[in-house]
Design a protein around this motif. Structure first.
Motif, PDB file in Angstrom:
ATOM      1  N   ALA A 124      24.297   5.125  -9.033  1.00  0.00           N
ATOM      2  CA  ALA A 124      23.195   4.675  -9.887  1.00  0.00           C
ATOM      3  C   ALA A 124      23.368   5.196 -11.310  1.00  0.00           C
ATOM      4  O   ALA A 124      23.760   6.347 -11.515  1.00  0.00           O
ATOM      5  N   PRO A 125      23.068   4.361 -12.310  1.00  0.00           N
ATOM      6  CA  PRO A 125      23.297   4.762 -13.707  1.00  0.00           C
ATOM      7  C   PRO A 125      22.267   5.741 -14.256  1.00  0.00           C
ATOM      8  O   PRO A 125      22.508   6.393 -15.266  1.00  0.00           O
ATOM      9  N   ASP A 126      21.099   5.829 -13.591  1.00  0.00           N
ATOM     10  CA  ASP A 126      20.054   6.717 -14.103  1.00  0.00           C
ATOM     11  C   ASP A 126      19.115   7.134 -12.965  1.00  0.00           C
ATOM     12  O   ASP A 126      19.284   6.728 -11.811  1.00  0.00           O
ATOM     13  N   GLY A 127      18.123   7.945 -13.314  1.00  0.00           N
ATOM     14  CA  GLY A 127      17.191   8.457 -12.324  1.00  0.00           C
ATOM     15  C   GLY A 127      16.386   7.368 -11.643  1.00  0.00           C
ATOM     16  O   GLY A 127      16.076   7.465 -10.449  1.00  0.00           O
ATOM     17  N   ASP A 128      16.033   6.323 -12.401  1.00  0.00           N
ATOM     18  CA  ASP A 128      15.286   5.211 -11.804  1.00  0.00           C
ATOM     19  C   ASP A 128      16.125   4.539 -10.719  1.00  0.00           C
ATOM     20  O   ASP A 128      15.614   4.178  -9.651  1.00  0.00           O
ATOM     21  N   GLY A 129      17.408   4.373 -11.006  1.00  0.00           N
ATOM     22  CA  GLY A 129      18.296   3.744 -10.026  1.00  0.00           C
ATOM     23  C   GLY A 129      18.452   4.595  -8.781  1.00  0.00           C
ATOM     24  O   GLY A 129      18.496   4.089  -7.656  1.00  0.00           O
ATOM     25  N   VAL A 130      18.502   5.919  -8.983  1.00  0.00           N
ATOM     26  CA  VAL A 130      18.596   6.836  -7.845  1.00  0.00           C
ATOM     27  C   VAL A 130      17.341   6.735  -6.989  1.00  0.00           C
ATOM     28  O   VAL A 130      17.402   6.699  -5.754  1.00  0.00           O
ATOM     29  N   SER A 131      16.193   6.672  -7.634  1.00  0.00           N
ATOM     30  CA  SER A 131      14.931   6.573  -6.895  1.00  0.00           C
ATOM     31  C   SER A 131      14.853   5.267  -6.101  1.00  0.00           C
ATOM     32  O   SER A 131      14.373   5.246  -4.966  1.00  0.00           O
ATOM     33  N   GLU A 132      15.327   4.177  -6.698  1.00  0.00           N
ATOM     34  CA  GLU A 132      15.324   2.894  -5.981  1.00  0.00           C
ATOM     35  C   GLU A 132      16.236   2.957  -4.758  1.00  0.00           C
ATOM     36  O   GLU A 132      15.902   2.463  -3.685  1.00  0.00           O
ATOM     37  N   ALA A 133      17.409   3.574  -4.932  1.00  0.00           N
ATOM     38  CA  ALA A 133      18.338   3.715  -3.812  1.00  0.00           C
ATOM     39  C   ALA A 133      17.770   4.666  -2.759  1.00  0.00           C
ATOM     40  O   ALA A 133      17.992   4.494  -1.560  1.00  0.00           O
ATOM     41  N   ASP A 134      17.030   5.670  -3.219  1.00  0.00           N
ATOM     42  CA  ASP A 134      16.353   6.606  -2.318  1.00  0.00           C
ATOM     43  C   ASP A 134      15.370   5.840  -1.430  1.00  0.00           C
ATOM     44  O   ASP A 134      15.339   6.013  -0.200  1.00  0.00           O
ATOM     45  N   LEU A 168       8.977  13.239  -8.454  1.00  0.00           N
ATOM     46  CA  LEU A 168       9.952  14.133  -7.828  1.00  0.00           C
ATOM     47  C   LEU A 168      11.259  14.215  -8.611  1.00  0.00           C
ATOM     48  O   LEU A 168      11.885  15.283  -8.690  1.00  0.00           O
ATOM     49  N   ARG A 169      11.677  13.106  -9.193  1.00  0.00           N
ATOM     50  CA  ARG A 169      12.973  13.069  -9.885  1.00  0.00           C
ATOM     51  C   ARG A 169      13.036  14.079 -11.015  1.00  0.00           C
ATOM     52  O   ARG A 169      14.109  14.569 -11.360  1.00  0.00           O
ATOM     53  N   ARG A 170      11.871  14.436 -11.571  1.00  0.00           N
ATOM     54  CA  ARG A 170      11.851  15.389 -12.686  1.00  0.00           C
ATOM     55  C   ARG A 170      12.049  16.833 -12.222  1.00  0.00           C
ATOM     56  O   ARG A 170      12.235  17.727 -13.049  1.00  0.00           O
ATOM     57  N   THR A 171      12.018  17.055 -10.911  1.00  0.00           N
ATOM     58  CA  THR A 171      12.130  18.421 -10.394  1.00  0.00           C
ATOM     59  C   THR A 171      13.559  18.799 -10.031  1.00  0.00           C
ATOM     60  O   THR A 171      13.834  19.965  -9.731  1.00  0.00           O
ATOM     61  N   TYR A 172      14.479  17.824 -10.032  1.00  0.00           N
ATOM     62  CA  TYR A 172      15.868  18.105  -9.669  1.00  0.00           C
ATOM     63  C   TYR A 172      16.679  18.441 -10.914  1.00  0.00           C
ATOM     64  O   TYR A 172      16.533  17.785 -11.955  1.00  0.00           O
ATOM     65  N   SER A 173      17.538  19.434 -10.803  1.00  0.00           N
ATOM     66  CA  SER A 173      18.410  19.786 -11.927  1.00  0.00           C
ATOM     67  C   SER A 173      19.521  18.757 -12.095  1.00  0.00           C
ATOM     68  O   SER A 173      20.062  18.583 -13.178  1.00  0.00           O
ATOM     69  N   SER A 174      19.880  18.072 -10.993  1.00  0.00           N
ATOM     70  CA  SER A 174      20.876  17.002 -11.061  1.00  0.00           C
ATOM     71  C   SER A 174      20.605  16.008  -9.937  1.00  0.00           C
ATOM     72  O   SER A 174      20.027  16.360  -8.897  1.00  0.00           O
ATOM     73  N   GLU A 175      21.015  14.763 -10.161  1.00  0.00           N
ATOM     74  CA  GLU A 175      20.815  13.735  -9.146  1.00  0.00           C
ATOM     75  C   GLU A 175      21.704  13.991  -7.927  1.00  0.00           C
ATOM     76  O   GLU A 175      21.443  13.494  -6.838  1.00  0.00           O
ATOM     77  N   GLU A 176      22.759  14.773  -8.118  1.00  0.00           N
ATOM     78  CA  GLU A 176      23.686  15.063  -7.022  1.00  0.00           C
ATOM     79  C   GLU A 176      22.980  15.761  -5.857  1.00  0.00           C
ATOM     80  O   GLU A 176      23.333  15.558  -4.700  1.00  0.00           O
TER      81      GLU A 176
END
Length: 220
Positions: A124-134, A168-176
Motif C-alpha cells: 500500500a502506498p500510504d496509511g489509508d491504503g494499509v487500513s483498507e487492506a487491513d 489506530l494508524r496514528r499510533t504505529y511508528s511504522s506500517e510494517e
C-alpha cells in the motif's frame, strides 16, 4: 405478492447520496470524532437546500454516527473507551469463531487469500491504503469461515471498525508493524496451529484496544 403489484425501484434520493458521502467521510476520518456539522457550510458544499441535508443527517443520527446536542447542533460521535471495548469484544467473538471454522476446513485456501491481503498491506502506498487492506484481511478471514451469519454480524461493525482503524494508524511508528501482526496470524492458520492462531488474534485485538483506549483491557 403478484408481480404486477411490485413497485419500480426508485433512483437514489439526494438525501441518500448526501448520507452516503457523509458516512464515508466519517469512516475514513475526513470528519473526525467530535466534529460539528454546520448546515450552512454543508449545504453550500453539497450545493443543495437544507431539506435533503437535514434528512441525510437525521439518517446518520438514527444510525448512531451523529449525536444531537440541544442548542448546539450535530456532532460526529466520539468513540469512548467503553465503545472501543465493545467494538473489539464483538469483533473478537466473531473472528475467533471464524478462525475455528477455517481451521476445521480448507485452511490452505484461506491462508492463500489472507496472504494476498497481507501483500496488499505491504504494498500500500500510504496509511489509508494499509487500513483498507487491513479491513479486507478481516473480511477475508470471516468470509473464509463459510458462515453467512458471521459475515452479516461482521458487516454491522464495519463503519465503527473503519473509524477505529483511522485513529489506530496514528499510533504505529511504522506500517510494517501492522503488516507483521497480520502475517503472523496468517502463518498460524496456514500451519493449522489452533493455539497460536487464536492467541495471535486475541493479542492483535488487545493491542488495538490498548492503543485506542490506554488502560482498557479487552481480555480478562
Amino acid at each position: 405478492m403478484p408481480l404486477a403489484e411490485i413497485e419500480p425501484v426508485s433512483r437514489e434520493s439526494t438525501a441518500a447520496i448526501i448520507a452516503r458521502q457523509l458516512r464515508e467521510a466519517i469512516m475514513n476520518g475526513s470528519l473526525p470524532p467530535g466534529t460539528q456539522l454546520g448546515e450552512t457550510e454543508l449545504a453550500s458544499q453539497f450545493q443543495v437546500s437544507r431539506g435533503p441535508l437535514r434528512e441525510a443527517m437525521q439518517r446518520l443520527v438514527s444510525e448512531g454516527l451523529l449525536r444531537s446536542e440541544r442548542h448546539r447542533g450535530l456532532f460526529v460521535i466520539d468513540l469512548e473507551a467503553e465503545d472501543i471495548h465493545d467494538i473489539y469484544s464483538a469483533r473478537l467473538a466473531i473472528e475467533r469463531a471464524a478462525v475455528l471454522r477455517v481451521l476445521a476446513g480448507d485452511q490452505a485456501a484461506a491462508a492463500e487469500r489472507l496472504e494476498e491481503a497481507v501483500r496488499e498491506m505491504a504494498e500500500a502506498p500510504d496509511g489509508d491504503g494499509v487500513s483498507e487492506a487491513d479491513i479486507r484481511f478481516h473480511e477475508v478471514l470471516v468470509a473464509a469461515s463459510g458462515s453467512k451469519r458471521l459475515v452479516r454480524m461482521s458487516r454491522t461493525l464495519l463503519i465503527e471498525t473503519r473509524m477505529c482503524l483511522s485513529a489506530l494508524r496514528r499510533t504505529y511508528s511504522s506500517e510494517e508493524e501492522r503488516v507483521t501482526e497480520h502475517k503472523r496470524i496468517t502463518e498460524a492458520i496456514r500451519d493449522g496451529d489452533r493455539e497460536a492462531a487464536l492467541s495471535l488474534l486475541e493479542a492483535h485485538m488487545e493491542d488495538a484496544v490498548q492503543r485506542l483506549a490506554p488502560g482498557t483491557t479487552l481480555l480478562p
